[in-house]
Design a protein around this motif. Structure first.
Motif, mmCIF file in Angstrom:
data_model
loop_
_atom_site.group_PDB
_atom_site.id
_atom_site.type_symbol
_atom_site.label_atom_id
_atom_site.label_comp_id
_atom_site.label_asym_id
_atom_site.label_seq_id
_atom_site.Cartn_x
_atom_site.Cartn_y
_atom_site.Cartn_z
ATOM 1 N N UNK A 131 42.362 85.938 -3.954
ATOM 2 C CA UNK A 131 41.276 85.908 -4.927
ATOM 3 C C UNK A 131 40.329 84.777 -4.551
ATOM 4 N N UNK A 132 39.033 85.041 -4.607
ATOM 5 C CA UNK A 132 38.038 84.013 -4.326
ATOM 6 C C UNK A 132 36.970 84.079 -5.422
ATOM 7 N N UNK A 133 36.668 82.908 -6.024
ATOM 8 C CA UNK A 133 35.712 82.853 -7.129
ATOM 9 C C UNK A 133 34.641 81.812 -6.873
ATOM 10 N N UNK A 134 33.548 81.924 -7.615
ATOM 11 C CA UNK A 134 32.518 80.897 -7.527
ATOM 12 C C UNK A 134 33.012 79.614 -8.194
ATOM 13 N N UNK A 135 32.281 78.539 -8.009
ATOM 14 C CA UNK A 135 32.711 77.222 -8.478
ATOM 15 C C UNK A 135 32.917 77.175 -9.995
ATOM 16 N N UNK A 136 31.992 77.746 -10.769
ATOM 17 C CA UNK A 136 32.125 77.739 -12.225
ATOM 18 C C UNK A 136 33.404 78.445 -12.664
ATOM 19 N N UNK A 137 33.623 79.665 -12.169
ATOM 20 C CA UNK A 137 34.824 80.396 -12.567
ATOM 21 C C UNK A 137 36.087 79.659 -12.143
ATOM 22 N N UNK A 138 36.066 79.081 -10.960
ATOM 23 C CA UNK A 138 37.235 78.350 -10.477
ATOM 24 C C UNK A 138 37.574 77.165 -11.393
ATOM 25 N N UNK A 139 36.564 76.522 -11.938
ATOM 26 C CA UNK A 139 36.790 75.359 -12.796
ATOM 27 C C UNK A 139 37.073 75.734 -14.251
ATOM 28 N N UNK A 140 36.415 76.765 -14.760
ATOM 29 C CA UNK A 140 36.506 77.090 -16.186
ATOM 30 C C UNK A 140 37.421 78.279 -16.513
ATOM 31 N N UNK A 141 37.452 79.291 -15.653
ATOM 32 C CA UNK A 141 38.208 80.521 -15.889
ATOM 33 C C UNK A 141 38.883 80.948 -14.583
ATOM 34 N N UNK A 142 39.808 80.149 -14.095
ATOM 35 C CA UNK A 142 40.403 80.356 -12.770
ATOM 36 C C UNK A 142 41.365 81.552 -12.791
ATOM 37 N N UNK A 143 41.013 82.590 -12.045
ATOM 38 C CA UNK A 143 41.910 83.728 -11.904
ATOM 39 C C UNK A 143 43.002 83.346 -10.907
ATOM 40 N N UNK A 144 44.250 83.394 -11.369
ATOM 41 C CA UNK A 144 45.370 82.977 -10.526
ATOM 42 C C UNK A 144 46.204 84.148 -10.017
ATOM 43 N N UNK A 145 46.100 85.289 -10.702
ATOM 44 C CA UNK A 145 46.861 86.473 -10.276
ATOM 45 C C UNK A 145 46.159 87.722 -10.809
ATOM 46 N N UNK A 146 46.217 88.782 -10.014
ATOM 47 C CA UNK A 146 45.647 90.073 -10.394
ATOM 48 C C UNK A 146 46.715 91.124 -10.115
ATOM 49 N N UNK A 147 46.996 91.986 -11.088
ATOM 50 C CA UNK A 147 47.969 93.068 -10.929
ATOM 51 C C UNK A 147 47.325 94.377 -11.378
ATOM 52 N N UNK A 148 47.577 95.426 -10.632
ATOM 53 C CA UNK A 148 47.042 96.753 -10.948
ATOM 54 C C UNK A 148 48.149 97.786 -10.825
ATOM 55 N N UNK A 149 48.294 98.619 -11.848
ATOM 56 C CA UNK A 149 49.231 99.745 -11.821
ATOM 57 C C UNK A 149 48.413 101.021 -11.948
ATOM 58 N N UNK A 150 48.651 101.975 -11.058
ATOM 59 C CA UNK A 150 47.944 103.254 -11.041
ATOM 60 C C UNK A 150 48.965 104.374 -11.180
ATOM 61 N N UNK A 151 48.659 105.363 -12.029
ATOM 62 C CA UNK A 151 49.499 106.552 -12.166
ATOM 63 C C UNK A 151 48.588 107.771 -12.074
ATOM 64 N N UNK A 152 48.864 108.650 -11.105
ATOM 65 C CA UNK A 152 48.147 109.920 -10.980
ATOM 66 C C UNK A 152 48.962 110.949 -11.751
#
Length: 188
Positions: A131-152
């Motif tokens: 994950x790569x974020x801009x400076x503001x997001x990294x300081x204020x709303x840092x995304x540390x993990x992303x998970x996605x589940x898909x069901x067809x």
């Protein structure tokens, strides 16, 4: 006539086409950094693209675009662009995308070519699925993990659930930004 690329897309093949969902559910940080819940509709377009070769690695994929609107609004509140890719040799599904908030994600996971459900994830600091974020997001709303589940579910319906885990400045607990929807094919 069937697109010959579709036969090489593994578990992504059923997603080719244009999809709409009208009952999406979004749990996100509110303006006061609390919890906001929104119902939304969205449109996702998946277009097959020519094979991508990285020396001996061959990727097959779908170029995609997503736009989402709150049910009561005409202006979109979310957009993203990117690629869903299949590495058949390594049995890896990949999703790389950017959102116009200043963030890019490369998520991945293992799946079989005939899988009707699969998961992908990314973590901050990972050299492969990250994950790569801009400076503001990294300081204020840092995304540390992303998970996605898909069901067809069948050839004309699929669903997803995303959990974007955010460390909000000044809060000790991770915020789980959850998006989920079931989509119906409107065009192949």
């Amino acid at each position: 006539m069937t697109d010959p690329i579709l036969e090489h897309l593994g578990p992504l093949a059923p997603l080719a086409g244009i999809w709409e969902g009208t009952k999406g559910d979004d749990t996100a940080p509110s303006d006061d950094r609390g919890v906001e819940k929104n119902l939304f509709r969205e449109r996702i377009t998946f277009e097959p693209l020519a094979p991508v070769t990285n020396h001996e690695q061959i990727l097959f994929g779908l170029r995609y675009a997503t736009t989402a609107w709150r049910l009561e609004e005409d202006s979109p509140f979310h957009e993203e662009r990117g690629y869903w890719m299949w590495d058949g040799r390594a049995k890896q599904v990949l999703r790389c995308f950017t959102i116009p908030r200043g963030m890019s994600v490369l998520a991945g996971g293992t799946a079989m070519p005939d899988s009707r459900s699969f998961e992908m994830m990314a973590e901050i600091g990972s050299p492969t699925y990250g994950i790569c974020s801009n400076q503001f997001l990294d300081e204020e709303f840092k995304t540390v993990r992303y998970e996605l589940k898909v069901v067809v579910h069948d050839n004309d319906n699929w669903s997803y659930e995303e959990d974007t885990q955010i460390q909000i400045k000044g809060q000790s607990e991770l915020f789980h930004h959850i998006d989920k929807n079931t989509l119906t094919r409107v065009e192949l």
